[in-house]
Design an enzyme around this catalytic site. Structure first.
Site, PDB file in Angstrom:
ATOM      1  N   MET A  91       0.603  -1.156  -0.038  1.00 48.89           N
ATOM      2  CA  MET A  91      -0.071  -0.103   0.004  1.00 48.89           C
ATOM      3  C   MET A  91       1.126   1.406  -0.167  1.00 48.89           C
ATOM      4  O   MET A  91       0.411   2.004  -0.835  1.00 48.89           O
ATOM      5  CB  MET A  91      -1.006   0.051   1.098  1.00 48.89           C
ATOM      6  CG  MET A  91      -2.200  -0.893   1.326  1.00 48.89           C
ATOM      7  SD  MET A  91      -2.988  -0.675   2.420  1.00 48.89           S
ATOM      8  CE  MET A  91      -3.068  -2.054   3.231  1.00 48.89           C
ATOM      9  N   ASP A 142      11.703   3.502   3.926  1.00 50.51           N
ATOM     10  CA  ASP A 142      11.381   1.942   4.256  1.00 50.51           C
ATOM     11  C   ASP A 142      12.772   1.218   4.918  1.00 50.51           C
ATOM     12  O   ASP A 142      13.740   2.167   4.758  1.00 50.51           O
ATOM     13  CB  ASP A 142      11.009   1.489   3.112  1.00 50.51           C
ATOM     14  CG  ASP A 142      10.312  -0.173   3.331  1.00 50.51           C
ATOM     15  OD1 ASP A 142       9.110   0.005   2.834  1.00 50.51           O
ATOM     16  OD2 ASP A 142      10.715  -0.882   3.669  1.00 50.51           O
ATOM     17  N   ASP A 192      14.145   3.080   9.554  1.00 50.41           N
ATOM     18  CA  ASP A 192      13.564   2.120  10.403  1.00 50.41           C
ATOM     19  C   ASP A 192      12.614   2.828  11.410  1.00 50.41           C
ATOM     20  O   ASP A 192      13.142   3.822  12.179  1.00 50.41           O
ATOM     21  CB  ASP A 192      14.503   1.510  11.278  1.00 50.41           C
ATOM     22  CG  ASP A 192      14.049   0.299  12.147  1.00 50.41           C
ATOM     23  OD1 ASP A 192      12.766   0.619  12.573  1.00 50.41           O
ATOM     24  OD2 ASP A 192      14.732  -0.587  12.510  1.00 50.41           O
ATOM     25  N   ASN A 241       2.505   4.433   7.477  1.00 48.44           N
ATOM     26  CA  ASN A 241       2.007   3.247   6.822  1.00 48.44           C
ATOM     27  C   ASN A 241       2.606   1.947   7.242  1.00 48.44           C
ATOM     28  O   ASN A 241       2.020   0.866   7.376  1.00 48.44           O
ATOM     29  CB  ASN A 241       2.067   3.533   5.446  1.00 48.44           C
ATOM     30  CG  ASN A 241       1.759   2.230   4.445  1.00 48.44           C
ATOM     31  OD1 ASN A 241       0.706   1.508   4.448  1.00 48.44           O
ATOM     32  ND2 ASN A 241       2.959   1.643   4.185  1.00 48.44           N
ATOM     33  N   TYR A 280      -0.968  -7.090  17.459  1.00 47.92           N
ATOM     34  CA  TYR A 280      -1.333  -6.397  16.290  1.00 47.92           C
ATOM     35  C   TYR A 280      -2.620  -5.827  16.792  1.00 47.92           C
ATOM     36  O   TYR A 280      -2.711  -4.248  16.542  1.00 47.92           O
ATOM     37  CB  TYR A 280      -1.633  -7.394  15.174  1.00 47.92           C
ATOM     38  CG  TYR A 280      -1.814  -6.757  13.797  1.00 47.92           C
ATOM     39  CD1 TYR A 280      -0.828  -6.497  13.245  1.00 47.92           C
ATOM     40  CD2 TYR A 280      -3.168  -6.609  13.262  1.00 47.92           C
ATOM     41  CE1 TYR A 280      -1.047  -5.627  11.908  1.00 47.92           C
ATOM     42  CE2 TYR A 280      -3.286  -5.969  12.288  1.00 47.92           C
ATOM     43  CZ  TYR A 280      -2.358  -5.567  11.265  1.00 47.92           C
ATOM     44  OH  TYR A 280      -2.550  -4.827  10.187  1.00 47.92           O
ATOM     45  N   LYS A 333      -2.916  -1.432  16.703  1.00 50.52           N
ATOM     46  CA  LYS A 333      -3.773  -0.860  15.651  1.00 50.52           C
ATOM     47  C   LYS A 333      -4.946   0.088  16.406  1.00 50.52           C
ATOM     48  O   LYS A 333      -5.163   1.050  16.005  1.00 50.52           O
ATOM     49  CB  LYS A 333      -4.340  -2.059  14.910  1.00 50.52           C
ATOM     50  CG  LYS A 333      -3.228  -2.581  13.829  1.00 50.52           C
ATOM     51  CD  LYS A 333      -2.517  -1.423  13.101  1.00 50.52           C
ATOM     52  CE  LYS A 333      -1.467  -2.125  11.941  1.00 50.52           C
ATOM     53  NZ  LYS A 333      -0.998  -1.217  11.173  1.00 50.52           N
ATOM     54  N   THR A 386      -2.017  -7.337  -0.849  1.00 55.23           N
ATOM     55  CA  THR A 386      -0.435  -6.942  -0.841  1.00 55.23           C
ATOM     56  C   THR A 386       0.451  -8.282  -0.423  1.00 55.23           C
ATOM     57  O   THR A 386      -0.448  -9.307  -0.127  1.00 55.23           O
ATOM     58  CB  THR A 386      -0.336  -5.858   0.303  1.00 55.23           C
ATOM     59  OG1 THR A 386      -0.481  -6.381   1.595  1.00 55.23           O
ATOM     60  CG2 THR A 386      -1.010  -4.562  -0.020  1.00 55.23           C
ATOM     61  N   THR A 439      -0.741 -12.167   1.086  1.00 60.72           N
ATOM     62  CA  THR A 439      -0.466 -13.358   0.388  1.00 60.72           C
ATOM     63  C   THR A 439       0.657 -13.905   1.017  1.00 60.72           C
ATOM     64  O   THR A 439       0.694 -15.143   1.040  1.00 60.72           O
ATOM     65  CB  THR A 439      -0.090 -13.117  -1.210  1.00 60.72           C
ATOM     66  OG1 THR A 439       1.286 -11.943  -1.031  1.00 60.72           O
ATOM     67  CG2 THR A 439      -0.983 -12.473  -2.046  1.00 60.72           C
TER      68      THR A 439
HETATM   69  N1  LIG Z   1      -2.517  -5.837   3.633  1.00 63.44           N
HETATM   70  C1  LIG Z   1      -3.891  -5.643   4.574  1.00 63.44           C
HETATM   71  O1  LIG Z   1      -4.765  -6.658   4.311  1.00 63.44           O
HETATM   72  C2  LIG Z   1      -3.895  -4.583   5.617  1.00 63.44           C
HETATM   73  C3  LIG Z   1      -4.976  -4.843   6.369  1.00 63.44           C
HETATM   74  C4  LIG Z   1      -5.128  -3.763   7.268  1.00 63.44           C
HETATM   75  C5  LIG Z   1      -4.142  -3.033   7.464  1.00 63.44           C
HETATM   76  N2  LIG Z   1      -3.131  -2.894   7.039  1.00 63.44           N
HETATM   77  C6  LIG Z   1      -1.728  -2.263   7.356  1.00 63.44           C
HETATM   78  O2  LIG Z   1      -1.508  -1.285   6.226  1.00 63.44           O
HETATM   79  C7  LIG Z   1       0.050  -0.904   6.258  1.00 63.44           C
HETATM   80  C8  LIG Z   1       0.586  -1.617   5.045  1.00 63.44           C
HETATM   81  O3  LIG Z   1       0.575  -2.911   5.026  1.00 63.44           O
HETATM   82  P1  LIG Z   1       0.883  -3.752   3.549  1.00 63.44           P
HETATM   83  O4  LIG Z   1      -0.146  -4.703   3.423  1.00 63.44           O
HETATM   84  O5  LIG Z   1       1.136  -2.855   2.443  1.00 63.44           O
HETATM   85  O6  LIG Z   1       2.180  -4.404   3.970  1.00 63.44           O
HETATM   86  P2  LIG Z   1       3.419  -4.928   3.152  1.00 63.44           P
HETATM   87  O7  LIG Z   1       4.160  -5.888   4.146  1.00 63.44           O
HETATM   88  O8  LIG Z   1       3.364  -5.263   1.678  1.00 63.44           O
HETATM   89  O9  LIG Z   1       4.496  -3.540   3.400  1.00 63.44           O
HETATM   90  C9  LIG Z   1       4.803  -3.388   4.507  1.00 63.44           C
HETATM   91  C10 LIG Z   1       6.116  -2.250   4.288  1.00 63.44           C
HETATM   92  O10 LIG Z   1       6.579  -1.778   5.640  1.00 63.44           O
HETATM   93  C11 LIG Z   1       8.029  -1.985   5.837  1.00 63.44           C
HETATM   94  N3  LIG Z   1       8.629  -2.281   6.954  1.00 63.44           N
HETATM   95  C12 LIG Z   1       8.529  -3.001   7.955  1.00 63.44           C
HETATM   96  N4  LIG Z   1       9.144  -3.029   9.188  1.00 63.44           N
HETATM   97  C13 LIG Z   1       9.488  -1.683   8.950  1.00 63.44           C
HETATM   98  C14 LIG Z   1      10.298  -0.838   9.736  1.00 63.44           C
HETATM   99  N5  LIG Z   1      10.677  -1.283  10.866  1.00 63.44           N
HETATM  100  N6  LIG Z   1      10.524   0.425   9.390  1.00 63.44           N
HETATM  101  C15 LIG Z   1      10.234   0.839   8.288  1.00 63.44           C
HETATM  102  N7  LIG Z   1       9.688   0.195   7.411  1.00 63.44           N
HETATM  103  C16 LIG Z   1       9.226  -1.329   7.548  1.00 63.44           C
HETATM  104  C17 LIG Z   1       8.303  -3.278   4.860  1.00 63.44           C
HETATM  105  O11 LIG Z   1       9.784  -3.445   4.426  1.00 63.44           O
HETATM  106  C18 LIG Z   1       7.356  -2.933   3.679  1.00 63.44           C
HETATM  107  O12 LIG Z   1       7.851  -2.320   2.677  1.00 63.44           O
HETATM  108  C19 LIG Z   1       0.545  -1.731   7.661  1.00 63.44           C
HETATM  109  O13 LIG Z   1       0.438  -0.851   8.543  1.00 63.44           O
HETATM  110  C20 LIG Z   1      -0.458  -2.967   7.823  1.00 63.44           C
HETATM  111  O14 LIG Z   1      -0.574  -3.257   9.107  1.00 63.44           O
HETATM  112  C21 LIG Z   1      -2.710  -3.787   5.926  1.00 63.44           C
END
Ligand SMILES: NC(=O)c1ccc[n+]([C@@H]2O[C@H](COP(=O)([O-])OP(=O)(O)OC[C@H]3O[C@@H](n4cnc5c(N)ncnc54)[C@H](O)[C@@H]3O)[C@@H](O)[C@H]2O)c1
Length: 249
Positions: A18, A37, A60, A87, A155, A159, A190, A194
């Site tokens: 996202m 990132d 980080d 994010n 989690y 959240k 995302t 998966t």
């Molecule tokens: N995919 C879903 O279904 C879903 C649903 C609800 C909420 N979310 C939330 O949306 C956000 C994005 O999720 P996504 O699905 O795109 O995840 P993703 O795993 O595809 O991407 C997450 C990104 O965060 C980065 N990351 C992880 N730890 C980090 C750190 N310590 N510092 C900096 N970057 C870091 C990773 O390298 C990655 O690029 C997250 O906060 C997740 O909890 C996702």
């Protein structure tokens, strides 16, 4: 005229998923974006694709010093920051409460929750210099209700906390024209999804959603762009559920 013309944004966790889509959309809408990132290869590749209005900075989100450096870098390249999208997030180990270690609980909260505090704390002075700004915090439907399938209590706790931080920041800085809102996605396709669900699992998840499908990254970016834009100028301290109706059941 782009909906984010003149905005300077920091987006965390933007190398993939996202966050990467938010970066693409922000650039299309006229913003300049510091993509951040821990994944330098992915972040640099995306920034390279997006051209001169994008730059990558390795951050980080758990690092206080890292945040100070990221804000300084955004200001140096583009000027004071007017949009922050918190994010970055992880799901962590799948474990029921009694099986989750304290270390894993703290690790998940540091990345999902403490990061939102740190990012907000470091960006606010820059937003005050910009004359205002919009903070968009990515939570989850796991920050609204308890959900079967939420990987662990950390989690859920982190959240829910994001929603609380958002509301407190909104009332503390409204008079500075700094807005803060939280976004609560349901199932979004995302790598996070998966990794957690196979094809069959995604079919089952889709069938459970009133709209009949899981979300796409673009669905969430539409909302994040809106909240970052001046169109949302009177919206602060609110939570936005984007789940195809899942929590309406
Ligand atoms: N995919 C879903 O279904 C879903 C649903 C609800 C909420 N979310 C939330 O949306 C956000 C994005 O999720 P996504 O699905 O795109 O995840 P993703 O795993 O595809 O991407 C997450 C990104 O965060 C980065 N990351 C992880 N730890 C980090 C750190 N310590 N510092 C900096 N970057 C870091 C990773 O390298 C990655 O690029 C997250 O906060 C997740 O909890 C996702």
């Amino acid at each position: 005229m782009g909906r984010l013309n003149g905005k300077v944004a920091i987006i965390t966790g933007a190398a993939q998923g996202m966050g990467a889509e938010h970066a693409r959309r922000f650039i299309k809408e006229g913003a300049r974006v510091l993509i951040t990132d821990i994944d330098a290869a992915g972040g640099n590749a995306l920034a390279g694709d997006l051209g001169a209005n994008a730059a990558f900075f390795q951050l980080d989100v758990t690092s206080d010093a890292g945040w100070a450096a990221a804000v300084a870098e955004a200001e140096r390249r583009f000027g004071p920051v007017s949009a922050l999208v918190n994010n970055a997030g992880i799901i962590g180990s799948v474990a029921k409460c009694a099986d989750l270690s304290e270390g894993e609980f703290n690790r998940i909260c540091a990345i999902n929750q403490n990061s939102v505090f740190l990012g907000t704390k470091h960006v606010i002075p820059s937003m005050q210099r910009a004359g205002g700004g919009s903070i968009v915090n990515i939570s989850s439907i796991s920050g609204i209700v308890a959900i079967y399938g939420t990987p662990n209590v950390a989690y859920a706790a982190s959240k829910f906390a994001v929603r609380g931080i958002t509301k407190q920041v909104a009332i503390e800085y409204g008079k500075d024209s700094i807005r803060a809102n939280s976004v609560h996605p349901g199932y979004i396709k995302t790598k996070m999804m998966t990794d957690a669900l196979d094809e069959e699992g995604i079919k089952v998840a889709s069938a459970s959603v009133p709209i009949g499908r899981v979300g796409e990254v673009e669905d969430v970016s539409n909302l994040v762009v809106f909240l970052a834009s001046d169109e949302a100028g009177f919206i602060t301290g609110s939570e936005y559920i984007i789940d195809g109706g899942l929590t309406a059941l």
